[in-house]
Each structure stands twice: as structure tokens, then as C-alpha cells.
Design a protein around this motif. Sequence first.
Motif, PDB file in Angstrom:
ATOM      1  N   ASN A  86      24.283  47.814 -52.819  1.00 59.31           N
ATOM      2  CA  ASN A  86      23.662  46.819 -52.240  1.00 59.31           C
ATOM      3  C   ASN A  86      23.732  47.335 -50.817  1.00 59.31           C
ATOM      4  N   ILE A  87      23.352  48.418 -50.773  1.00 59.30           N
ATOM      5  CA  ILE A  87      22.930  49.021 -49.520  1.00 59.30           C
ATOM      6  C   ILE A  87      21.557  49.014 -49.295  1.00 59.30           C
ATOM      7  N   ASP A  88      21.251  50.040 -50.688  1.00 63.70           N
ATOM      8  CA  ASP A  88      19.410  50.160 -50.883  1.00 63.70           C
ATOM      9  C   ASP A  88      18.815  48.725 -50.571  1.00 63.70           C
ATOM     10  N   ARG A  89      20.013  47.602 -51.570  1.00 60.82           N
ATOM     11  CA  ARG A  89      19.082  46.359 -51.223  1.00 60.82           C
ATOM     12  C   ARG A  89      19.241  45.779 -49.338  1.00 60.82           C
ATOM     13  N   GLN A  90      19.663  46.142 -48.798  1.00 60.07           N
ATOM     14  CA  GLN A  90      19.780  46.046 -47.659  1.00 60.07           C
ATOM     15  C   GLN A  90      18.626  46.323 -46.881  1.00 60.07           C
ATOM     16  N   LEU A  91      18.705  47.803 -47.497  1.00 58.46           N
ATOM     17  CA  LEU A  91      17.302  48.448 -46.957  1.00 58.46           C
ATOM     18  C   LEU A  91      15.674  48.366 -46.988  1.00 58.46           C
ATOM     19  N   ALA A  92      16.232  47.595 -48.728  1.00 59.33           N
ATOM     20  CA  ALA A  92      14.627  47.150 -48.585  1.00 59.33           C
ATOM     21  C   ALA A  92      14.381  46.086 -48.265  1.00 59.33           C
ATOM     22  N   THR A  93      15.028  45.188 -47.947  1.00 60.20           N
ATOM     23  CA  THR A  93      14.813  43.933 -47.320  1.00 60.20           C
ATOM     24  C   THR A  93      14.663  43.920 -46.197  1.00 60.20           C
ATOM     25  N   GLY A  94      15.130  44.698 -45.408  1.00 60.61           N
ATOM     26  CA  GLY A  94      14.880  45.103 -43.902  1.00 60.61           C
ATOM     27  C   GLY A  94      15.987  44.140 -43.176  1.00 60.61           C
ATOM     28  N   GLY A  95      17.024  43.609 -44.423  1.00 62.59           N
ATOM     29  CA  GLY A  95      18.480  42.784 -43.627  1.00 62.59           C
ATOM     30  C   GLY A  95      19.558  43.483 -43.788  1.00 62.59           C
ATOM     31  N   VAL A  96      19.502  45.020 -42.296  1.00 65.81           N
ATOM     32  CA  VAL A  96      20.730  45.189 -42.174  1.00 65.81           C
ATOM     33  C   VAL A  96      21.407  44.657 -41.435  1.00 65.81           C
ATOM     34  N   TYR A  97      22.691  44.348 -42.843  1.00 66.31           N
ATOM     35  CA  TYR A  97      23.594  44.341 -41.597  1.00 66.31           C
ATOM     36  C   TYR A  97      24.957  44.930 -41.357  1.00 66.31           C
ATOM     37  N   VAL A  98      24.986  45.879 -42.351  1.00 65.09           N
ATOM     38  CA  VAL A  98      26.322  46.747 -41.939  1.00 65.09           C
ATOM     39  C   VAL A  98      25.866  47.690 -40.740  1.00 65.09           C
ATOM     40  N   ASP A  99      26.760  48.522 -40.476  1.00 65.59           N
ATOM     41  CA  ASP A  99      26.836  49.440 -38.984  1.00 65.59           C
ATOM     42  C   ASP A  99      26.979  50.874 -40.002  1.00 65.59           C
ATOM     43  N   SER A 100      28.163  51.194 -40.281  1.00 70.72           N
ATOM     44  CA  SER A 100      29.121  52.225 -40.984  1.00 70.72           C
ATOM     45  C   SER A 100      28.512  51.698 -42.608  1.00 70.72           C
ATOM     46  N   VAL A 101      29.075  52.957 -42.984  1.00 72.92           N
ATOM     47  CA  VAL A 101      28.627  53.145 -44.770  1.00 72.92           C
ATOM     48  C   VAL A 101      29.622  54.602 -44.893  1.00 72.92           C
ATOM     49  N   ILE A 102      30.903  54.335 -45.414  1.00 71.04           N
ATOM     50  CA  ILE A 102      31.969  55.971 -46.596  1.00 71.04           C
ATOM     51  C   ILE A 102      32.530  55.131 -47.103  1.00 71.04           C
ATOM     52  N   LEU A 103      31.399  56.377 -47.534  1.00 66.27           N
ATOM     53  CA  LEU A 103      31.510  56.610 -49.272  1.00 66.27           C
ATOM     54  C   LEU A 103      31.858  58.062 -50.431  1.00 66.27           C
ATOM     55  N   GLN A 104      31.915  57.290 -51.559  1.00 67.16           N
ATOM     56  CA  GLN A 104      32.334  58.818 -51.867  1.00 67.16           C
ATOM     57  C   GLN A 104      31.126  59.353 -52.908  1.00 67.16           C
ATOM     58  N   THR A 105      30.156  58.286 -53.080  1.00 68.13           N
ATOM     59  CA  THR A 105      28.651  58.654 -53.743  1.00 68.13           C
ATOM     60  C   THR A 105      27.894  59.955 -53.187  1.00 68.13           C
ATOM     61  N   LEU A 106      28.549  61.262 -52.144  1.00 68.92           N
ATOM     62  CA  LEU A 106      27.829  62.107 -51.745  1.00 68.92           C
ATOM     63  C   LEU A 106      25.999  61.846 -51.716  1.00 68.92           C
ATOM     64  N   HIS A 107      26.002  61.926 -52.682  1.00 72.90           N
ATOM     65  CA  HIS A 107      24.609  62.156 -53.383  1.00 72.90           C
ATOM     66  C   HIS A 107      23.367  61.193 -52.708  1.00 72.90           C
ATOM     67  N   ASP A 108      24.273  60.215 -52.254  1.00 76.99           N
ATOM     68  CA  ASP A 108      23.403  59.234 -51.679  1.00 76.99           C
ATOM     69  C   ASP A 108      22.751  58.996 -50.361  1.00 76.99           C
ATOM     70  N   TYR A 109      23.109  60.058 -49.436  1.00 77.05           N
ATOM     71  CA  TYR A 109      23.351  59.805 -47.908  1.00 77.05           C
ATOM     72  C   TYR A 109      22.224  61.233 -47.859  1.00 77.05           C
ATOM     73  N   PRO A 110      21.797  62.551 -48.321  1.00 75.41           N
ATOM     74  CA  PRO A 110      20.759  62.728 -48.996  1.00 75.41           C
ATOM     75  C   PRO A 110      19.352  61.498 -48.440  1.00 75.41           C
ATOM     76  N   ARG A 111      19.436  61.396 -49.575  1.00 78.96           N
ATOM     77  CA  ARG A 111      17.986  60.541 -50.103  1.00 78.96           C
ATOM     78  C   ARG A 111      18.267  59.336 -49.006  1.00 78.96           C
ATOM     79  N   TRP A 112      19.097  58.785 -48.689  1.00 84.34           N
ATOM     80  CA  TRP A 112      19.375  57.866 -48.092  1.00 84.34           C
ATOM     81  C   TRP A 112      18.129  58.385 -45.894  1.00 84.34           C
ATOM     82  N   ASP A 113      19.266  59.442 -46.211  1.00 82.86           N
ATOM     83  CA  ASP A 113      18.124  60.308 -44.699  1.00 82.86           C
ATOM     84  C   ASP A 113      16.488  60.671 -45.118  1.00 82.86           C
ATOM     85  N   GLU A 114      16.427  61.158 -46.613  1.00 78.09           N
ATOM     86  CA  GLU A 114      14.910  61.300 -46.425  1.00 78.09           C
ATOM     87  C   GLU A 114      14.038  60.199 -46.205  1.00 78.09           C
TER      88      GLU A 114
END
Length: 355
Positions: A86-114
Amino acid sequence: MGQTSIATGIVSAYDPTFGFNGGPQIENRTIDEIYEAALAEGGIVTVWHGGDETNQQDGLKQAFEARFPNITLNITVDVSKYHDGNIDRQLATGGVYVDSVILQTLHDYPRWDEEGALLHYLPLNFYDLEPSFRDLRGAWYGVLVFGWSFIWNQDKVSEGPKEFDDFLKPEFKDKLVLTYPNDDDAVLYAFDLILQQYGYEWFEKLLEQNPRWVRGTGTPVTLISQSNSTSSVTFTAGVGLTAPEPLAISFPTQGQFVTWPQRAAILKDAPHPEGAKLLHNFLLSEEHQSSLGSWSVRKDIPAPAGYAELADIPSTNPDGFESFMADRARAERLRLFFEDKIGTAQGLSPLKDEL
């Protein structure tokens, strides 16, 4: 329909190339000055937090709002593997409404950073973090240490397990409650570590114990705590380093148990960046880190009394989970391996069940 119309669907606002865009923001204000900036911004922080019980972060909300009056922490708990899509969806559509993400999916963070989606920000106490728990540019960093321990109800079990072989003892037959490893990557990692050490025969013997398989890592603790439940023992959950009565905990010294730093990041287009900065500085503050009842992500805060420092415990590697999560092809093969043996995860989402 022409190509122009077709192309007006999802358009990512983030550059997946190198993104040489300067150094990180380095925090040099006091936490009270950040608080004033967050108030001026509107006094709201929206956070998506990984978990499997809706009330798991109620304590954080209460502590944060008590520390910072007139700031509202809107925190939504859901399974990390659902939050990230669902964060990916926000990023893809330009509709970001979340400020902070604290997750177990550690592999997502380097990807989002890239993809250029994360704010490079070094909060106060950034360099007090264990070096392996933080990105060099502050794109993400660990804010709390999670881990699985052996947990049992002392009113139901006379002596708890000390090593993984103990779960195969006759007295634990029909008393084990375990989270589906094919439904939670951290539990999947735990089973991977066990079978790598003890072999597949251990798992065959575990199945002969007739464990109850459940969704969510909070569910075993709930069932073990219930006096009218036969469930008494688990190794797929955590309750910190001080178990509430009548529960007791232990950690193996021969087998490997799971620990990892839960990562946090601020989205670059967060609507409330000052509020998110305030939250992250609070999470890494000495007052908060010392109140968690577990190992700290900060190297300058000692382990709770009676426990060795996390880095000095040979039976866990808090950096290992990151490598496991990064190899998605292997994790998927492993997930399907266990699904073949115990079936697909049954039941409602742990956020919707009544346990």
C-alpha cells in the motif's frame, strides 16, 4: 483509445537512477525545538507500523502524546507485508499521506531509497546507533529490537524449554502453539535457522507433537495466557525480556534465536515531516529506549539487568534477518516448502480475529 490516454494511469514521481542529490539533513535542534516546529506544522503525525494486533502500539501513542501535548499520533498497525504494498501504491500514484513507516520488511527500505522515496535525515543520537542498524545517509535506521524467545505458562508447564530439542519432549505434545512460518517472514527465518542446525528430522518430530498453527505472532501469547486453553508453550513470539505473570521466558544457548532491528524511515513527500522528525527523535531518545524492556538499538544504552549485550550473545545475530529478507527468491521457496507440509495459513487476519 490512444496512447496518451493509456499513459495517464500510474506515474511514479521518483527517480530510480543514481539520485546524486546532496547529503542528508543533520538534526541540530533540541527535541523541544523540533516539537515547536511540529506544532506549527499542524501537530499531526501519521505512521504505519508493522504488527499483527491492532492495539500493539497503543503504548507508543500514549507515551508520545503525553510527552508532546497537542500532537496527535495517528498510528495504524497492520502486517508489514501488507503495509509495504500500500505504500508502493501511494508512491506510484503521487498520493503520499503517510509520514513514517516502521516495518519488519527490511528489504523494502533499500529499494525505496533507490527509488528516491525516503528522506535522508540524521536524527539526534544517530551516531549512538549500532553501525549496522543505520543507513549511512539516514534513509532508514532501527528504532527497536524485536526477537523471539521461548515462552511458556508456568501454571500449565512445570519446567519450560531451554533448547529447541526440548520442544520434542512428550510432555509438550498437544501443548505447542506456533505461528505459521509460511505467513510471517520472521517466523520463517526462525524455522530456517532451526532446520539448518537440527535437520529436517527435527521438523518431522515437531509435527508429531501436534502443534496448533495460528496466524500472527501475538496470537500464541494470547492463547498461552488463557487459563481455559491447552496451549502452553511457543517459540514464535516475543514479550520483551521481562515476561508478565504467569508467563516465563528463556533463550537458547546452543540453537540460534531471531532478533532484528525494526526499521523506520520518513517518506520524502511526507505531509508532516516535522512531526515525523519529532517521532523519530523521541523513538531514539534515551528516555524511550530505556523504557522498552528489551535490548536497545543504541550502543550506549546497556542491556536490561541480567542480560548480556546483544552483540555479545553468540546464539543470535541481529543482522542476519536483513540478509534473509533480501533474498526474496529463497524466502519464497522456503515459504512454499513449509506450506506444502502444514498447509496454507488458516483463519482471519490476526488483526480481525477475536483471540
